[in-house]
Design a protein around this motif. Structure first.
Motif, short mmCIF file in Angstrom:
data_model
loop_
_atom_site.label_atom_id
_atom_site.label_comp_id
_atom_site.label_asym_id
_atom_site.label_seq_id
_atom_site.Cartn_x
_atom_site.Cartn_y
_atom_site.Cartn_z
N GLY A 106 0.81 -1.21 0.00
CA GLY A 106 0.00 0.00 0.00
C GLY A 106 0.85 1.26 0.00
O GLY A 106 0.56 2.21 -0.72
N LEU A 107 1.91 1.26 0.80
CA LEU A 107 2.82 2.40 0.85
C LEU A 107 3.50 2.60 -0.49
O LEU A 107 3.64 3.74 -0.98
N LEU A 108 3.93 1.51 -1.12
CA LEU A 108 4.57 1.59 -2.43
C LEU A 108 3.63 2.23 -3.45
O LEU A 108 4.01 3.14 -4.19
N LEU A 109 2.38 1.78 -3.48
CA LEU A 109 1.44 2.31 -4.46
C LEU A 109 1.08 3.76 -4.19
O LEU A 109 0.86 4.54 -5.12
N GLN A 110 1.04 4.15 -2.92
CA GLN A 110 0.78 5.55 -2.59
C GLN A 110 1.90 6.45 -3.12
O GLN A 110 1.65 7.57 -3.59
N GLN A 111 3.13 5.96 -3.08
CA GLN A 111 4.26 6.73 -3.60
C GLN A 111 4.20 6.85 -5.13
O GLN A 111 4.74 7.79 -5.70
N LEU A 112 3.56 5.86 -5.76
CA LEU A 112 3.47 5.87 -7.22
C LEU A 112 2.27 6.64 -7.74
O LEU A 112 2.24 7.04 -8.91
N GLU A 113 1.27 6.85 -6.90
CA GLU A 113 0.02 7.48 -7.33
C GLU A 113 0.22 8.81 -8.07
O GLU A 113 -0.40 9.04 -9.12
N PRO A 114 1.08 9.72 -7.59
CA PRO A 114 1.23 11.01 -8.29
C PRO A 114 1.68 10.89 -9.73
O PRO A 114 1.20 11.63 -10.60
N ILE A 115 2.61 9.96 -10.04
CA ILE A 115 3.05 9.85 -11.42
C ILE A 115 2.03 9.10 -12.27
O ILE A 115 1.90 9.37 -13.46
#
Length: 268
Positions: A106-115
């Motif tokens: 979940g943390l990984l995907l949150q970091q990717l959400e903006p791009i």
């Protein structure tokens, strides 16, 4: 401040077993969508056993692991493939990525959400089978495409993964893509067998997205580490993939109102 509406359709590509051509289809669909003028991000979600970079002939010294371990910004990890197609490479042989728990994913995907929100499409090329990351990402994506071939074992495994996903995530909307079919009739018969089993035992119907014919040019393009639609654009399989890309474009257009108030990947 006005909140920007989401216009990104995320698609999880998965299969019950390996060897059905899922990653090649993901790469080629990305090429077609990019050629049509729509920015597309290919995300290699087979964490720990990457292969999209190999299929596309991309060599990168950084990958998704560096986002977590070295705090390298996601935009630096993304690798350009064509003008409108980018790749987010995974890592090979990295057990810590494979063993991530739900909170870490979940943390990984949150970091990717903006791009991700910068693209019209995000294609998630999933690991085959029933790995934990499949459940998380397949549920989070806007749409799910299950890839299978006419082989009985492929059909059985596709049913198994749909059953597990349905039981654990309550997802009911699946698009079906039949690959390596000898004819349209064989592809439709394969779909109907799977749909009949799902309707009988799980209580809902699947949606037929389309098919890709068996074509020796696909194997040759993989050997060349290039997309089929680029090296043999007029071959039967390439024509089928372009038809599928057109259907995805139409699907995104129809879903734009529904996507507007949702994140690219929901329930992170």
């Amino acid at each position: 401040m006005k909140i920007k509406k989401n216009r990104t359709l995320s698609i999880a590509m998965f299969s019950g077993k390996g060897g059905v051509g899922k990653s090649s289809l993901s790469a080629n669909l990305g090429y077609c969508l990019g050629e049509a003028g729509y920015r597309c991000l290919l995300m290699d979600c087979d964490l720990g056993l990457a292969n999209l970079d190999v299929l596309l002939g991309i060599s990168s010294e950084i990958n998704i692991l560096d986002l977590l371990d070295r705090q390298i910004p996601a935009e630096r990890i993304v690798q350009p493939v064509t003008e409108n197609l980018d790749l987010l490479p995974a890592a090979s042989g990295v057990p810590e990525l494979v063993e991530m728990d739900d909170d870490q994913r979940g943390l990984l995907l949150q970091q990717l959400e903006p791009i991700m929100s910068e693209y019209a499409f995000v294609i998630l090329d999933m690991a085959a089978g029933l790995k934990p990351s499949l459940l998380t990402l397949a549920h989070a994506a806007g749409k799910r495409i299950v890839v299978l071939t006419p082989e009985p074992t492929s059909l059985t495994d596709a049913y198994a993964v749909i059953k597990v996903l349905t039981a654990q995530t309550e997802v009911r909307d699946f698009l079906v893509l039949v690959n390596q079919a000898e004819s349209r009739e064989e592809a439709q018969a394969t779909f109907h067998r799977l749909d009949a089993a799902v309707a009988k035992f799980l209580g809902f119907h699947l949606t037929y997205l389309g098919m890709v014919r068996s074509d020796p040019n696909m194997g040759r393009s993989v050997a060349k580490q290039q997309a089929l639609v680029r090296v043999a654009p007029q071959c039967p399989a390439a024509q089928d993939i372009r038809t599928l890309a057109e259907r995805l474009l139409s699907l995104r257009t129809a879903l734009l109102p529904e996507l507007a108030d949702k994140p690219v990947l929901k329930n992170l």
